[in-house]
Scaffold this active site. Sequence first.
Site, PDB file in Angstrom:
ATOM      1  N   GLY A 103      -7.795  51.326 -18.034  1.00 42.62           N
ATOM      2  CA  GLY A 103      -8.145  50.259 -19.029  1.00 42.62           C
ATOM      3  C   GLY A 103      -9.049  49.143 -18.581  1.00 42.62           C
ATOM      4  N   GLY A 121     -10.160  44.950 -19.944  1.00 36.94           N
ATOM      5  CA  GLY A 121      -9.814  43.782 -20.958  1.00 36.94           C
ATOM      6  C   GLY A 121     -10.707  42.786 -20.658  1.00 36.94           C
ATOM      7  N   ALA A 127     -10.460  41.879 -16.799  1.00 36.29           N
ATOM      8  CA  ALA A 127     -10.393  42.742 -15.651  1.00 36.29           C
ATOM      9  C   ALA A 127     -10.191  44.073 -16.438  1.00 36.29           C
ATOM     10  CB  ALA A 127      -8.865  42.558 -14.982  1.00 36.29           C
ATOM     11  N   VAL A 161      -8.834  47.767 -15.067  1.00 40.66           N
ATOM     12  CA  VAL A 161      -7.456  48.524 -14.121  1.00 40.66           C
ATOM     13  C   VAL A 161      -8.002  49.872 -13.944  1.00 40.66           C
ATOM     14  CG1 VAL A 161      -5.242  48.718 -13.973  1.00 40.66           C
ATOM     15  CG2 VAL A 161      -5.729  46.852 -15.280  1.00 40.66           C
ATOM     16  N   LYS A 174      -6.282  46.343 -10.085  1.00 41.99           N
ATOM     17  CA  LYS A 174      -6.702  45.862 -11.158  1.00 41.99           C
ATOM     18  C   LYS A 174      -8.278  44.765 -10.640  1.00 41.99           C
ATOM     19  CE  LYS A 174      -5.209  42.334 -14.617  1.00 41.99           C
ATOM     20  NZ  LYS A 174      -3.826  41.522 -15.137  1.00 41.99           N
ATOM     21  N   ASP A 214       4.647  35.910 -21.980  1.00 40.77           N
ATOM     22  CA  ASP A 214       4.049  36.933 -22.839  1.00 40.77           C
ATOM     23  C   ASP A 214       5.003  38.167 -22.871  1.00 40.77           C
ATOM     24  OD1 ASP A 214       2.406  37.863 -24.694  1.00 40.77           O
ATOM     25  OD2 ASP A 214       0.945  38.648 -23.213  1.00 40.77           O
TER      26      ASP A 214
END
Length: 484
Positions: free
Chosen positions: A15, A17, A20, A22, A37, A131
């Site tokens: 994935g 974002g 970064a 991964v 990552k 988080d």
Amino acid sequence: MPSRLGRYAVRRRIGSGAFATVWLAYDEQLDAPVAVKVLADNWTDDHQARRRFLEEGRYLRRVESPHVVQVFDAGELDDGRPYLVMSYADQGTLADGLEIDGLTAGQALEVVRQVGAGLTALHRRDILHRDVKPANVLFRSDEGSVRAMVADLGLGKALDVSSRLTAVAGTPSFVAPEQAQGEPLDARADQYSLGALSYLLLAGRAPYSHASLAAAARPVPPPPLSTPERPYDDAVDAVLRRALAADREERWPDVEAYVDALAAALDGTAAGPPAPWLPIDPELTQPGGGPAAYPEAAQPAEQDPRSPAARRWPAVLLGVGALVAGALGGFAWEQSRPDPDVTVSDDDGTFEVTVPASWHRAVATGSWTPPTGDGEESALSVGTDRDWHDPEGTGEGVFVGVLGGTELPEQLPQHPECAVAGPRSDDVHDGDEMRTVRYEDCPGGLTVERAVQVTADRLVWIQVRSRDRATANRVLDSVAVYGM
């Protein structure tokens, strides 16, 4: 896809974002899969982004706990981008598990125990997570059982820094009020988030559905934990309410005290789970071999921006814009092979969205003619079948399109086929005004509409139809807009 990252052979992208990407990779020297990552290339020259990226690795490296994702290595690619080599979660995330089967009370308590142990390890090293949520709890097979690990310290801070200056950030439905208000923080902020997570696991519903951090800053007491379907003693509810106290002084002294109190209150209700306490999925766990032997298992999905100007709108209320079903004419539809997670872009590269494999059956990547009478505009549709948007049907899908407009519409499209129409919600994210309405008890589950003002004279409309909130959240959180 790169063939190698440093000395690690790349298997596939897990994935990506805002900061970064991964990758699932393979350590040939140690004969093991790893997650690598890598800082996104558009942030290579941003010293603050590099510092934040490397801070996460340093924080994780300082903690030695089986319940915190480990960092094994770090390096820098030829183009100057740093990377971190971390534990690979071959059994997916807690968010994945909740989508599929939910958890028993015993399993829920075990998740809270293990996540609590990870948070305690962080706190003992003076690190605050900030988080805690289902997507940041990973599962890894471990000697015939499953181990929960706390992951993603992208918002993590050293406690001495958090006590002086705290940026307003976090996931609204799980964030502590003091964090949403930007106040100095301590470990009790993570305790609050763990309390919200515990409530979700035990009740099968979140204690809050805040649309924004502003709403999270002013929480009201959550509904009673116990229901006829999931009855609990008043003592369990009392433990959770103390952890979720708006005033941090009223919470438990620390995470350990909270977990112990919850276990005591659940005694007899949450019978100890058998070993393994979660079933291991054999399709996800493959011993030995090179990169080709490892399956495409789950890791927390982050989405990959192609430029710093990429816009994303969080799926806090499951909301995003509306499309008229009859406006889909002229699209080129295709059938696609299944994948664990599929990312789709439109022909112009304006939109990108990641959907479950079961949705990736009818794809339209061309343009559309908005009902406002504008000429052709960029659009993207992905669904379970060509008629997924039929109001009386049970299909699932997402539609994203551009249309002209200098202000948000006063009324979003109506859905009389749905029994419940939620109130209109207005919010602002990254300077973009947005308007959202959620409809529930629809023939196919729920329908969500959102309009976003992306430029002075352009709107983005998005419609999502899904059987469950978790999938809708995941899809909506993946929507990205480029070049506007």
